[in-house]
Write an enzyme that holds these catalytic residues in place. Structure first.
Site, PDB file in Angstrom:
ATOM      1  N   VAL A 188       1.014  -1.168  -0.066  1.00 52.64           N
ATOM      2  CA  VAL A 188       0.091  -0.090   0.007  1.00 52.64           C
ATOM      3  C   VAL A 188       0.961   1.383   0.144  1.00 52.64           C
ATOM      4  O   VAL A 188       0.557   2.306  -0.646  1.00 52.64           O
ATOM      5  CB  VAL A 188      -1.161   0.101   1.172  1.00 52.64           C
ATOM      6  CG1 VAL A 188      -1.781   1.165   1.416  1.00 52.64           C
ATOM      7  CG2 VAL A 188      -1.912  -1.479   1.137  1.00 52.64           C
ATOM      8  N   ASP A 189       2.020   1.415   0.769  1.00 55.82           N
ATOM      9  CA  ASP A 189       3.013   2.572   0.668  1.00 55.82           C
ATOM     10  C   ASP A 189       3.548   2.611  -0.573  1.00 55.82           C
ATOM     11  O   ASP A 189       3.720   3.803  -1.149  1.00 55.82           O
ATOM     12  CB  ASP A 189       3.923   2.198   1.782  1.00 55.82           C
ATOM     13  CG  ASP A 189       3.648   2.657   3.067  1.00 55.82           C
ATOM     14  OD1 ASP A 189       2.903   3.455   3.408  1.00 55.82           O
ATOM     15  OD2 ASP A 189       4.252   2.005   4.171  1.00 55.82           O
ATOM     16  N   ILE A 190       3.948   1.484  -1.336  1.00 60.09           N
ATOM     17  CA  ILE A 190       4.479   1.700  -2.589  1.00 60.09           C
ATOM     18  C   ILE A 190       3.420   2.146  -3.850  1.00 60.09           C
ATOM     19  O   ILE A 190       3.729   3.203  -4.191  1.00 60.09           O
ATOM     20  CB  ILE A 190       4.986   0.220  -3.208  1.00 60.09           C
ATOM     21  CG1 ILE A 190       6.261  -0.251  -2.200  1.00 60.09           C
ATOM     22  CG2 ILE A 190       5.657   0.444  -4.544  1.00 60.09           C
ATOM     23  CD1 ILE A 190       7.229   0.474  -2.252  1.00 60.09           C
TER      24      ILE A 190
END
Length: 391
Positions: free
Chosen positions: A178-180
């Site tokens: 999700v961060d990526i």
């Protein structure tokens, strides 16, 4: 000259989503100044082991995690709680095209460094704010971390073994996906805002939330629910809409079979030595008879090695492959040919590895100019009479 070499980016973010966006812009040529806390810097500098080290005496350096998201940047240390630090950030923002920050909602306002204040000083500024839940809504004040968002967004509910199987239960993805994805969406938003500024001269504020990104990227699974009203469940490595599209045990390991159309299925079915069946001619038929199809292939797959099946299936144009370890990946001839593993000069370690940017641009290729910076290494060296930084 990179496609974005005319741009200056002020990266006030830390950990992964914001730094990933900043690194991508840096890879494309932008001058990225990473602002860090004096003494400790970005949290991920300490997220190890493993750590890099001085090969001469073993002096430890930054964690591999930090190296993953911070190449092509310059590091300055600034204490934003002080009047001098605030002056430095304002001066840098006035001279920047883009600001990336991932402070909690309202966190920068306490120091007079919020979007409204700095965009008033520089109306052409593109301000990208990354938070767990966005600037509005009942959860806006909450902190957001990748694993929390994977859980709350439903991603974990469709990841992992199906109920009743050994080890069943919700699982997070093996990387902070999700961060990526948020970093990638942030980059797209920044580029769109820059295109708007090119036409109008106006900057703007981008509000991007990890939860929004994770919900948006549920893709077909979200639409399956919205169309049918039935919530998807965990299916292990199987696909909710395509059969066969999963792993199968072989005599010495496993293989992934990814059948994308009816012609591929017919060739795969024959390659496994199975008799043609008109009742399996379409994907919808195969989804309806999933248990039969999977069991029939599984019975055949386990009789031969992974290498045998890959050779047999590739010979008839059926997508398939092994389930590689990370070590296998970086020894794979295709990955080697695409030069996905590269090295960069580093002042402490001599050199450090990096994973290549996947973009291949013919006129403005990605550049690998500098390794992730040492903490504060650019203090006092910014060009054009930029303000000094606080240690």
């Amino acid at each position: 000259m990179g496609a974005l070499s005319h741009l200056k980016v002020l990266d006030l973010s830390r950990v992964l989503a914001g730094p990933w966006a900043g690194q991508l812009l840096g890879d494309l040529g932008a001058d990225v100044i990473k602002v860090e806390r004096p003494g400790t810097g970005d949290d991920t500098r300490g997220w190890g082991p493993p750590f890099i080290a001085d090969p001469a005496d073993g002096t430890p350096g930054d964690a591999a995690y930090f190296l993953a998201a911070n190449r092509n940047k310059r590091s300055v240390t600034v204490d934003i709680t002080t009047a001098e630090g605030q002056r430095v950030i304002r001066a840098l923002a006035v001279d920047s095209d883009v600001v990336i920050e991932n402070y909690k909602v309202g966190g920068l306002a306490a120091y007079g460094l919020d979007a409204a204040t700095l965009c008033a000083l520089n109306p052409r500024l593109i301000w990208c704010s990354i938070t767990g839940f966005g600037q509005t809504g009942p959860y806006a004040a909450r902190a957001g971390y990748d694993v929390l968002i994977q859980a709350m967004s439903g991603l974990m509910s469709i990841t992992g073994g199906r109920d009743g199987e050994p080890g069943a239960g919700p699982q997070k993805v093996g990387v902070a996906l999700v961060d990526i994805m948020t970093g990638l969406y942030a980059s797209v938003g920044i580029l769109a805002a820059l295109a708007h500024r090119d036409r109008t001269g106006e900057g703007q504020v981008i509000d991007i939330a990890l939860l929004d990104v994770s919900v948006a990227t549920l893709a077909n699974q979200a639409m399956n629910y919205l169309v049918s009203g039935v919530a998807p469940t965990r299916m292990g490595n199987a696909h909710p809409n395509i059969v066969p599209y999963q792993d199968f045990a072989t005599a010495d390991g496993a293989i992934i079979l990814a059948v994308g159309n009816d012609d591929q299925f017919a060739r795969a079915w024959a390659a496994f030595g199975l008799a043609a069946d008109a009742g399996l001619a379409t994907n919808a038929m195969r989804v309806a008879r999933r248990t039969f199809v999977v069991a029939a292939i599984a019975d055949r797959a386990v009789t031969r090695t992974t290498a045998h099946w890959i050779a047999a299936l590739e010979a008839v144009g059926v997508p398939c492959g092994p389930i590689n370890t990370i070590a296998d990946v970086f020894a794979d001839p295709q990955v080697l040919a695409r030069e996905m593993h590269r090295t960069l000069d580093h002042p402490l370690a001599g050199s450090v590895p990096t994973v290549a940017n996947p973009l291949r641009l013919s006129a403005t290729p990605v550049t690998y100019r500098t390794a992730p910076p040492m903490l504060g290494e650019a203090n006092g060296t910014l060009p054009g009479g930029a303000p000094g930084t606080t240690a």
